[in-house]
Enzyme design. Sequence first.
Site, PDB file in Angstrom:
ATOM      1  N   GLU A   1      -6.721  -1.032  -4.885  1.00 30.46           N
ATOM      2  CA  GLU A   1      -5.513  -0.194  -4.830  1.00 30.46           C
ATOM      3  C   GLU A   1      -4.381  -0.657  -5.750  1.00 30.46           C
ATOM      4  OE1 GLU A   1      -5.677   1.747  -0.454  1.00 30.46           O
ATOM      5  OE2 GLU A   1      -5.073  -0.340  -0.470  1.00 30.46           O
TER       6      GLU A   1
HETATM    7  C1  ACM Z   1      -8.908  -1.635   1.133  1.00 37.02           C
HETATM    8  O1  ACM Z   1      -9.045  -1.083   2.251  1.00 37.02           O
HETATM    9  N1  ACM Z   1      -7.836  -1.384   0.411  1.00 37.02           N
HETATM   10  C2  ACM Z   1      -9.898  -2.546   0.624  1.00 37.02           C
END
Ligand code: ACM
Length: 684
Positions: free
Chosen positions: A326
């Site tokens: 992310e």
């Molecule tokens: C995640 O859930 N961002 C690995």
Amino acid sequence: MFIKIIDARIKILTFFFFTTFISINAQNINEKYHLVPWPKEISENNQKHLINKDFLITVNDIDNKRVLKATTQFLRRLSGRTGVFIDKGFTEIITTDISPSLLINFQRAGKLELYEDESYQLIITSKQISLNAVTDIGVLRGLETLLQLVSHNKNNFFFHGVSIKDAPRFPWRGLMIDVARHYEPIAVLKKNLDAMAAVKLNVFHWHLTEDQGFRVQIKSRPKFHELASDGQYYTHSQISEVVQYASDLGIRVVPEFDVPGHATSWLVAYPEIASKDTIYEIERYAGIFDPTLDPTNDKTYEILDDVFTEMAPLFPDKYFHIGGDENEGKHWDENKKIQKFKKEHELKTNHDLQTYFNIKVQKILEKNGKIMMGWDEIFQPDLPKNVVIHSWRGRESMISAAKQGYKTVLSKGFYIDLMLPIKSHYLNEPIAENHGLTNNQLSNILGGEATMWGELVTPLSIDSRIWPRTAAIAERLWSSKDVKDYENMLNRLHTVSYRLEELGITHIRNRDVILRNISDNQNIKSLINLTKICEPLKAYERNKGGKEYKTYSPFTLFVDACNTDAIDAINFNKTVKMYLKDKSKSSKETLINFLDKWVLNNIEFQEINNNPLLKQLTSFSLNLAEISTTIKSGIEQSTFSLLNYNKSKSLLMELKKPIADTELAIILGLESLIQNFGKEYVKS
Ligand code: ACM
């Protein structure tokens, strides 16, 4: 000898009773023995091994610390469960003149590494129990199975007479705990390690850094723990203590230092390696944030090198997780210097830039003898082939990585923080049909991990979010693919779940602790009843957008006392189905009992409803009582006026709204009943 007899018996019986006997027998076996995970092979001999004060364990290698500790714990758990005052409190070495109750033999100490042998063989007769394994880790797995075989009648405790040959399906069976969003004390981690071992999990993935905190002491860069942890971090000696504790249980520890995104805490300590020149503070909310390390800055790699080089010897496991998830690169896009760097290095996208970063990080890890692991987003065919891809966004990335020769671990479908029912995790088969992989490629799928993200959990509630669902995941990862009868597993899980209390797991008892808190220690019976039909909002609907709860908000509320798979709701919904199908007297009675219970419950609830913390439940409890009364009249009188029909529909609308961050799990049943009344009785 024993196995031969069993084999011969089964062969003879098969001959006489053809295959139905075997399948009925197999069915009986997994209803009778409450084993989770279910073993590879099991047969029974109808004997019992009695547990009395003379119970004695001998082992072929008394110097093996892992087995000595495990057998001592075994004896304590056994006497705790049975009340038997066992004379010999410690294990002894095998000698020819002693005939022990439990005879343990293994060949060597196991290594804490991927593919280590965890198999064992257990043979229980009235005379003796023998546990054989290649490694001491196999012995531990067998001891846990043996403890699950303790049973009793009116007069005695005993082990069921069975013969088991067992080995895991997948070599990587993990639980990730995020201690960065909320810090979890060492004691919480240790008891969860004990529980992991109880269901044969073998990897503790320790998510140590996040936007919300940097939880490790870094001696060479003390600003990390001094400025970015609120004083809540693990010292080197505490880390070693946890790693040793896990090692004693045959559990590997894989640390995660999440970079370059999810890294606000890094920049609180060292803003000079940020992609944006600004002031950084520890993040208090949940979500995906913009701060990210500057991959074009040499200093970034200097600091990463310092951190990873200091951490490498503390975490002896070969694998080292760098997160990588992310990172949206907004601060990269805003930074002219980074844009120029991208052009100069022909890095077209932010993903290319992150790969540039990952390759440099991988070199640092390799220098320290580590193999890099990261979430989906790090996947890029330029990475060395030993890098492990941790799949969380979808199975496709796992299949694609495996196809291209990368080892992968699955977490998609094992996100226990989503508060989804046990069944969804249990039936999350890692290797679905039509995977299109060769056998070689299939072996790249190492297993899976349950992920306990920490936004909404504290030491008070974390156990109830991890257990018992993680035990169902443990079975998915250990047992054969064809072990997938959910109802059967649930029956076994029920026993195994409450046994976790023996290890200090608070998933059951902390419900009442929380309810006493919110009722200021009044009679909590009515609140308990409400937790049996309310489930925490699912799929991050609680704290939507991350803006309601800060890390230091209260997590001591009604919702924290609730859990997935609310028991009365499951039974009510099932009964409604049955009633609508058969309209039998017994299903009608059961339904009316539930409805009466909720009417009475409201009276009891209103008696304790004198406290601001309970206010949010007031109208819910009233509406529940009203809809119960209305529906009961429909069931009892076999008629339903238009007035009642409309009234119950509008009450249902109210009850569908979130209740103190929970959802009412009997909506389906109520709705079916009302619809049915609408069809059968209401005349317009
Ligand atoms: C995640 O859930 N961002 C690995």
